[in-house]
Design an enzyme around this catalytic site. Structure first.
Site, PDB file in Angstrom:
ATOM      1  N   ASP A  46       0.499  -1.310  -0.284  1.00 13.68           N
ATOM      2  CA  ASP A  46       0.045  -0.232   0.260  1.00 13.68           C
ATOM      3  C   ASP A  46       1.166   1.008  -0.198  1.00 13.68           C
ATOM      4  O   ASP A  46       1.080   1.627   1.024  1.00 13.68           O
ATOM      5  CB  ASP A  46      -1.016  -0.014   1.395  1.00 13.68           C
ATOM      6  CG  ASP A  46      -2.025   1.169   1.653  1.00 13.68           C
ATOM      7  OD1 ASP A  46      -2.875   0.784   0.454  1.00 13.68           O
ATOM      8  OD2 ASP A  46      -1.342   2.428   2.137  1.00 13.68           O
ATOM      9  N   TYR A  51       3.710   9.356   0.071  1.00 12.56           N
ATOM     10  CA  TYR A  51       4.777   8.787   1.342  1.00 12.56           C
ATOM     11  C   TYR A  51       6.395   8.663   0.278  1.00 12.56           C
ATOM     12  O   TYR A  51       7.831   8.475   1.259  1.00 12.56           O
ATOM     13  CB  TYR A  51       4.267   7.640   1.556  1.00 12.56           C
ATOM     14  CG  TYR A  51       2.693   6.502   1.654  1.00 12.56           C
ATOM     15  CD1 TYR A  51       2.196   8.025   2.173  1.00 12.56           C
ATOM     16  CD2 TYR A  51       2.291   5.729   1.359  1.00 12.56           C
ATOM     17  CE1 TYR A  51       0.954   7.605   2.527  1.00 12.56           C
ATOM     18  CE2 TYR A  51       1.417   5.398   1.448  1.00 12.56           C
ATOM     19  CZ  TYR A  51       0.125   6.192   2.348  1.00 12.56           C
ATOM     20  OH  TYR A  51      -1.018   5.843   2.768  1.00 12.56           O
ATOM     21  N   LYS A  80      -1.728   5.500  -4.015  1.00 16.18           N
ATOM     22  CA  LYS A  80      -2.885   6.733  -4.392  1.00 16.18           C
ATOM     23  C   LYS A  80      -2.656   8.396  -4.916  1.00 16.18           C
ATOM     24  O   LYS A  80      -1.084   8.474  -5.631  1.00 16.18           O
ATOM     25  CB  LYS A  80      -3.223   7.148  -2.843  1.00 16.18           C
ATOM     26  CG  LYS A  80      -3.290   6.291  -2.273  1.00 16.18           C
ATOM     27  CD  LYS A  80      -3.572   6.534  -0.844  1.00 16.18           C
ATOM     28  CE  LYS A  80      -3.903   4.879   0.127  1.00 16.18           C
ATOM     29  NZ  LYS A  80      -1.667   4.377   0.489  1.00 16.18           N
ATOM     30  N   HIS A 113      -6.839   9.555  -2.217  1.00 14.59           N
ATOM     31  CA  HIS A 113      -6.051   9.819  -1.057  1.00 14.59           C
ATOM     32  C   HIS A 113      -6.993   9.896   0.147  1.00 14.59           C
ATOM     33  O   HIS A 113      -7.312   9.719   0.880  1.00 14.59           O
ATOM     34  CB  HIS A 113      -4.786  10.410  -0.919  1.00 14.59           C
ATOM     35  CG  HIS A 113      -4.163  10.313  -0.042  1.00 14.59           C
ATOM     36  ND1 HIS A 113      -2.563   9.930  -0.126  1.00 14.59           N
ATOM     37  CD2 HIS A 113      -4.038   9.276   1.191  1.00 14.59           C
ATOM     38  CE1 HIS A 113      -1.831   8.718   1.276  1.00 14.59           C
ATOM     39  NE2 HIS A 113      -2.766   9.280   2.110  1.00 14.59           N
TER      40      HIS A 113
HETATM   41  P1  NAD Z   1       1.206   0.925  11.259  1.00 14.99           P
HETATM   42  O1  NAD Z   1      -0.275  -0.443  11.656  1.00 14.99           O
HETATM   43  O2  NAD Z   1       2.042   0.524  10.057  1.00 14.99           O
HETATM   44  O3  NAD Z   1       1.893   1.056  12.597  1.00 14.99           O
HETATM   45  C1  NAD Z   1       1.880   1.639  13.270  1.00 14.99           C
HETATM   46  C2  NAD Z   1       3.459   1.557  14.234  1.00 14.99           C
HETATM   47  O4  NAD Z   1       3.244   0.202  15.164  1.00 14.99           O
HETATM   48  C3  NAD Z   1       4.372   1.113  13.809  1.00 14.99           C
HETATM   49  O5  NAD Z   1       5.342   1.849  14.477  1.00 14.99           O
HETATM   50  C4  NAD Z   1       4.939  -0.138  13.042  1.00 14.99           C
HETATM   51  O6  NAD Z   1       6.051   0.091  12.942  1.00 14.99           O
HETATM   52  C5  NAD Z   1       4.289  -0.398  14.193  1.00 14.99           C
HETATM   53  N1  NAD Z   1       4.190  -2.380  14.962  1.00 14.99           N
HETATM   54  C6  NAD Z   1       3.768  -3.112  13.175  1.00 14.99           C
HETATM   55  N2  NAD Z   1       3.600  -4.410  13.603  1.00 14.99           N
HETATM   56  C7  NAD Z   1       3.409  -4.312  14.747  1.00 14.99           C
HETATM   57  C8  NAD Z   1       3.127  -5.454  15.487  1.00 14.99           C
HETATM   58  N3  NAD Z   1       3.222  -6.429  15.241  1.00 14.99           N
HETATM   59  N4  NAD Z   1       3.981  -4.731  17.055  1.00 14.99           N
HETATM   60  C9  NAD Z   1       4.159  -3.446  17.424  1.00 14.99           C
HETATM   61  N5  NAD Z   1       3.968  -2.638  17.151  1.00 14.99           N
HETATM   62  C10 NAD Z   1       4.281  -3.245  15.652  1.00 14.99           C
HETATM   63  O7  NAD Z   1       1.010   2.139  10.410  1.00 14.99           O
HETATM   64  P2  NAD Z   1       0.210   3.348   9.819  1.00 14.99           P
HETATM   65  O8  NAD Z   1       1.156   3.374   9.067  1.00 14.99           O
HETATM   66  O9  NAD Z   1      -0.391   4.627   9.893  1.00 14.99           O
HETATM   67  O10 NAD Z   1      -1.281   2.303   8.972  1.00 14.99           O
HETATM   68  C11 NAD Z   1      -0.311   1.162   7.737  1.00 14.99           C
HETATM   69  C12 NAD Z   1      -0.905   1.517   6.611  1.00 14.99           C
HETATM   70  O11 NAD Z   1      -1.706   1.858   6.042  1.00 14.99           O
HETATM   71  C13 NAD Z   1       0.728   2.990   6.055  1.00 14.99           C
HETATM   72  O12 NAD Z   1       1.978   2.329   6.027  1.00 14.99           O
HETATM   73  C14 NAD Z   1      -0.676   2.779   5.007  1.00 14.99           C
HETATM   74  O13 NAD Z   1      -0.245   2.518   4.686  1.00 14.99           O
HETATM   75  C15 NAD Z   1      -1.882   3.267   5.346  1.00 14.99           C
HETATM   76  N6  NAD Z   1      -2.147   4.569   5.963  1.00 14.99           N
HETATM   77  C16 NAD Z   1      -3.185   4.779   5.116  1.00 14.99           C
HETATM   78  C17 NAD Z   1      -3.638   6.383   5.128  1.00 14.99           C
HETATM   79  C18 NAD Z   1      -5.021   7.062   4.176  1.00 14.99           C
HETATM   80  O14 NAD Z   1      -5.213   8.510   4.447  1.00 14.99           O
HETATM   81  N7  NAD Z   1      -5.027   6.212   3.600  1.00 14.99           N
HETATM   82  C19 NAD Z   1      -3.175   7.166   6.460  1.00 14.99           C
HETATM   83  C20 NAD Z   1      -2.063   6.629   6.882  1.00 14.99           C
HETATM   84  C21 NAD Z   1      -1.904   5.031   6.788  1.00 14.99           C
END
Ligand code: NAD
Length: 321
Positions: A46, A51, A80, A113
């Site tokens: 994604d 990004y 996006k 987005h």
């Molecule tokens: P994330 O789910 O990637 O994680 C947040 C934090 O949790 C990070 O520091 C990660 O390293 C940590 N983490 C991951 N797996 C873990 C585990 N098993 N145990 C403990 N910690 C863990 O959060 P995010 O980046 O906000 O969202 C995920 C993805 O969603 C993004 O990378 C992006 O692709 C998408 N996203 C989209 C939008 C949008 O506006 N469409 C907005 C935010 C995120």
């Protein structure tokens, strides 16, 4: 290797239920991270113009394909459309640039987005453009309507540049409006979704309209604490929440797996990310158990309707960028 279930989209294509997010993946490690994620078994990635790492993503994917680990058609690549490219004639050129960065000739899924149009910024001036016209703090709106933008998105499917198109951060009224003029319906709605922001109404709307849902920021505040967002710092971590920990212990899983399963068990896709190999596998394996009704009911009690990823937060003092 973990077998990842898929969701059948209204476009006829299959989308993996668990994927890998690329927001805040550092450019320096991005190519290796995506390459390692492919080796770990991830097939959905994604990404987004915003990004700022699509070129590195492309390098990681190209390496995995060159080494014969996967073929292009095994992957499901999402990207996006950024807000400064909402005018119809801006869409195709920027998508072609994004595809070139990824070293591919079509996206499996291309999302709007945010339903917020900003004034065009020439990629030669700044890329990715971000929220602010001057790169610092000035917000300039564009007059492009969501209808105009969606028309441009539909052209991507007709030209073979995207197999499915969808929306992100849209709310109910905006979706109902879009469905009035869409000749190609959105295949996916990507929204912030976690136990503090359960979004049950819009999830029901999406399901009723045949639109698949992808949850982002499945761990709630964690992603936004990293960015220094005050409202997130003041919340109890979901990864360390007593209730989630109790349910995790009961199933012999981690809290992260419970948070991901809470979504995937309802056919809501998830896209967590990590650079740590063991955690990559752990997240991918979130589909290998089931929460029971009591677990689901207790997690439902955590809802607070708190949305961290809101443009309002970007435009005020509590800025994320
Ligand atoms: P994330 O789910 O990637 O994680 C947040 C934090 O949790 C990070 O520091 C990660 O390293 C940590 N983490 C991951 N797996 C873990 C585990 N098993 N145990 C403990 N910690 C863990 O959060 P995010 O980046 O906000 O969202 C995920 C993805 O969603 C993004 O990378 C992006 O692709 C998408 N996203 C989209 C939008 C949008 O506006 N469409 C907005 C935010 C995120």
């Amino acid at each position: 290797m973990v077998h990842t279930p898929v969701i059948k989209l209204n476009s006829g294509h299959n989308m993996p239920l668990v994927g890998f997010g690329l927001w805040k993946v550092d450019n320096a490690i991005c190519a290796d991270t995506i390459y390692n994620a492919i080796k770990a078994g991830y097939r959905l990635f994604d990404g987004a113009c915003d990004y700022g790492n699509e070129r590195e993503c492309g390098e990681g994917v190209a390496r995995a394909i060159k080494e014969g680990i996967v073929k292009r058609e095994d992957l499901f690549i999402t990207s996006k459309l950024w807000q400064t490219f909402h005018e119809e004639h801006r869409i195709e050129p920027i998508v072609r640039r994004q595809l070139a960065d990824w070293q591919i000739d079509y996206f499996d899924l291309f999302l709007v987005h945010f339903p917020v149009a900003l004034e065009y910024v020439d990629p030669e001036v700044r890329y990715p453009p971000g929220w602010f016209y001057d790169g610092v703090g000035e917000v300039r709106w564009s007059k492009a309507t969501n209808q105009e933008t969606w028309h441009g998105m539909e052209a991507l499917v007709r030209k073979g540049l995207a197999r499915s198109i969808g929306i992100s951060n849209f709310q109910s009224q905006t979706i109902y409006d879009l469905l009035k003029y869409a000749t190609i319906r959105p295949a996916v709605l990507q929204i912030e979704l976690h136990p503090y922001m359960q979004q049950s109404g819009i999830v029901r709307l999406a399901k009723a309209e045949g639109i698949a849902v992808t949850a982002y920021s499945s761990f709630g505040p964690s992603s936004f604490i990293e960015l220094g967002l005050e409202v997130a710092k003041n919340m109890k971590s979901l990864l360390q929440h007593d209730l989630i920990a109790e349910i995790a212990k009961k199933h012999g899983k981690t809290t992260a797996q419970v948070l991901l399963r809470w979504a995937t068990q309802r056919e809501i896709a998830v896209i967590p990310k990590t650079s740590r190999q063991a955690i990559m596998t752990q997240n991918l394996e979130c589909v290998n158990f089931d929460l029971d009704e009591d677990d689901m009911r207790r997690i439902a009690s955590l809802n607070q309707n708190i949305k961290f990823n809101s443009p309002v937060n970007y435009f005020n003092n509590d800025r994320l960028l």
